[in-house]
Write a protein that holds these residues in place. Structure first.
Motif, mmCIF file in Angstrom:
data_model
loop_
_atom_site.group_PDB
_atom_site.id
_atom_site.type_symbol
_atom_site.label_atom_id
_atom_site.label_comp_id
_atom_site.label_asym_id
_atom_site.label_seq_id
_atom_site.Cartn_x
_atom_site.Cartn_y
_atom_site.Cartn_z
ATOM 1 N N ASP A 20 0.836 -1.203 0.000
ATOM 2 C CA ASP A 20 0.000 0.000 0.000
ATOM 3 C C ASP A 20 0.873 1.256 0.000
ATOM 4 O O ASP A 20 2.081 1.211 0.258
ATOM 5 C CB ASP A 20 -0.984 0.007 1.177
ATOM 6 C CG ASP A 20 -0.316 -0.222 2.520
ATOM 7 O OD1 ASP A 20 0.795 0.292 2.715
ATOM 8 O OD2 ASP A 20 -0.903 -0.906 3.379
ATOM 9 N N LYS A 206 -6.244 -6.628 1.065
ATOM 10 C CA LYS A 206 -6.747 -5.349 1.556
ATOM 11 C C LYS A 206 -5.598 -4.338 1.610
ATOM 12 O O LYS A 206 -4.483 -4.690 1.951
ATOM 13 C CB LYS A 206 -7.363 -5.520 2.944
ATOM 14 C CG LYS A 206 -8.613 -6.392 2.960
ATOM 15 C CD LYS A 206 -9.166 -6.502 4.370
ATOM 16 C CE LYS A 206 -10.420 -7.362 4.395
ATOM 17 N NZ LYS A 206 -10.962 -7.509 5.774
ATOM 18 N N THR A 207 -5.917 -3.097 1.269
ATOM 19 C CA THR A 207 -4.915 -2.036 1.363
ATOM 20 C C THR A 207 -5.181 -1.202 2.618
ATOM 21 O O THR A 207 -6.314 -1.137 3.110
ATOM 22 C CB THR A 207 -4.953 -1.125 0.130
ATOM 23 O OG1 THR A 207 -6.277 -0.584 -0.018
ATOM 24 C CG2 THR A 207 -4.596 -1.913 -1.124
ATOM 25 N N ASN A 209 -5.660 2.019 5.094
ATOM 26 C CA ASN A 209 -6.372 3.286 5.009
ATOM 27 C C ASN A 209 -5.373 4.446 5.127
ATOM 28 O O ASN A 209 -4.706 4.586 6.156
ATOM 29 C CB ASN A 209 -7.402 3.375 6.141
ATOM 30 C CG ASN A 209 -8.282 4.603 6.034
ATOM 31 O OD1 ASN A 209 -7.828 5.677 5.675
ATOM 32 N ND2 ASN A 209 -9.550 4.444 6.361
ATOM 33 N N TRP A 211 -5.793 7.619 5.602
ATOM 34 C CA TRP A 211 -6.116 8.539 6.691
ATOM 35 C C TRP A 211 -5.676 7.971 8.035
ATOM 36 O O TRP A 211 -5.195 8.709 8.903
ATOM 37 C CB TRP A 211 -7.610 8.852 6.694
ATOM 38 C CG TRP A 211 -8.039 9.637 5.505
ATOM 39 C CD1 TRP A 211 -8.782 9.202 4.445
ATOM 40 C CD2 TRP A 211 -7.731 11.005 5.227
ATOM 41 N NE1 TRP A 211 -8.958 10.199 3.533
ATOM 42 C CE2 TRP A 211 -8.331 11.330 3.980
ATOM 43 C CE3 TRP A 211 -7.017 11.999 5.900
ATOM 44 C CZ2 TRP A 211 -8.222 12.591 3.406
ATOM 45 C CZ3 TRP A 211 -6.906 13.258 5.333
ATOM 46 C CH2 TRP A 211 -7.508 13.544 4.107
ATOM 47 N N LEU A 212 -5.840 6.670 8.195
ATOM 48 C CA LEU A 212 -5.356 6.022 9.416
ATOM 49 C C LEU A 212 -3.836 6.098 9.471
ATOM 50 O O LEU A 212 -3.250 6.328 10.542
ATOM 51 C CB LEU A 212 -5.824 4.565 9.459
ATOM 52 C CG LEU A 212 -5.321 3.726 10.636
ATOM 53 C CD1 LEU A 212 -5.756 4.346 11.970
ATOM 54 C CD2 LEU A 212 -5.818 2.283 10.525
#
Length: 230
Positions: A20, A206-207, A209, A211-212
Motif C-alpha cells: 500500500d 486489503k490495502t 487506510n 487517513w489512518l
C-alpha cells in the motif's frame, strides 16, 4: 484456440496491489534517510545537527511502521510475513535446491530480514538519544543518565551501526539475487505497489487506510517530539 491463449496470457499478466501507499512512502523515505545518516556521520562537525534530526525522523518512521504492522494493508502486517522456524527452514532448503516459491508479500526469509532491520533501526535511534561522544554530539536524553550509562549507549550505537549496514547490504544482495538469478523483480513493486498474480491467486489483498496512516504517523511524530523536548 488463439482467443483462449490470449485470455490465458492476460490472466497471467494480471496484477494486484501488494504494497500500500503508506508502506511504499515509508520504505523510500527511510532509504534516503539512512543514506543521509551515513553521509552526515562521515562528515561530522556541523553535519551532526542534521544527523540528529535524521535520527528523530527515523525513530518516528520506525514507530509508525510498528503500528502499521498491526493496522496496515494485508501484506504490511506482521502476521502476514512473520513465519515460524519450520516455514523459514523449509523455504531456505528449497532455495538452496534452486526452487523458489512465489509470494505476494514477503517470503519467510525476507519477512524476518525486514523485522531484524526494524529492530536494528529502533536500537540505533533510541541509543542515539542517550549517546554522547564528548566531541560533536550529545543526545537529548544523555543528561538524564550517568556518564557510564551514556558511554554504554554510545558503544551500542556504534556497534549497531555496523550491524545495521550489514543487514542492509544483505537485503540489497538478496534483492539482486532474486532479480538476476530467479527473474523476480522485487524493486518495481515497491514503486508501483503491484505484483503479477496467477488466476488461482486472484483475491485482492486489503490495502491500508491512508487517513489512518496519517493519524498513526502524527501520533508517532508527537511521541518523538515529546521525548526529545522533554
Amino acid at each position: 484456440m488463439k482467443a483462449q491463449d490470449s485470455r490465458d496470457v492476460l490472466e497471467t499478466r494480471a496484477t494486484t496491489i501488494v504494497w500500500d501507499l503508506p508502506l511504499r512512502i515509508f520504505h523510500w523515505v527511510l532509504v534516503l534517510l539512512v543514506i543521509s545518516q551515513v553521509v552526515t556521520a562521515t562528515i561530522g562537525g556541523n553535519a551532526m545537527e542534521f544527523h540528529a534530526l535524521g535520527g528523530y525522523t527515523i525513530l518516528t518512521l520506525v514507530l509508525f511502521r510498528i503500528l502499521w504492522g498491526f493496522a496496515g494493508g494485508t501484506h504490511a502486517r506482521f502476521g502476514d510475513f512473520l513465519r515460524g522456524p519450520r516455514a523459514v527452514a523449509s523455504y531456505a532448503h528449497m532455495l538452496m535446491k534452486g526452487v523458489v516459491a512465489t509470494h505476494r508479500g514477503h517470503n519467510p526469509l525476507g519477512g524476518w530480514s525486514v523485522m531484524l532491520m526494524l529492530v536494528s533501526l529502533l536500537v540505533q535511534a533510541v541509543t542515539g538519544l542517550f549517546a554522547n561522544d564528548d566531541v560533536m554530539m550529545e543526545g537529548p536524553l544523555a543528561k538524564y543518565v550517568s556518564g557510564d550509562a551514556s558511554a554504554m549507549f554510545t558503544a551500542i550505537h556504534d556497534i549497531n551501526a555496523g550491524i545495521l549496514l550489514t543487514l542492509i547490504s544483505l537485503h540489497i544482495l538478496a534483492v539482486l539475487f532474486y532479480l538476476i538469478r530467479r527473474n523476480q523483480n522485487l524493486i518495481g513493486p515497491m514503486f508501483t505497489g503491484r505484483k503479477p498474480i496467477e488466476l488461482m491467486d486472484a483475491r485482492p489483498p486489503k490495502t491500508g487506510n491512508p487517513w489512518l496512516a496519517a493519524l498513526l504517523l502524527a501520533a508517532s511524530s508527537w511521541l518523538v517530539y515529546f521525548v526529545v523536548t522533554f
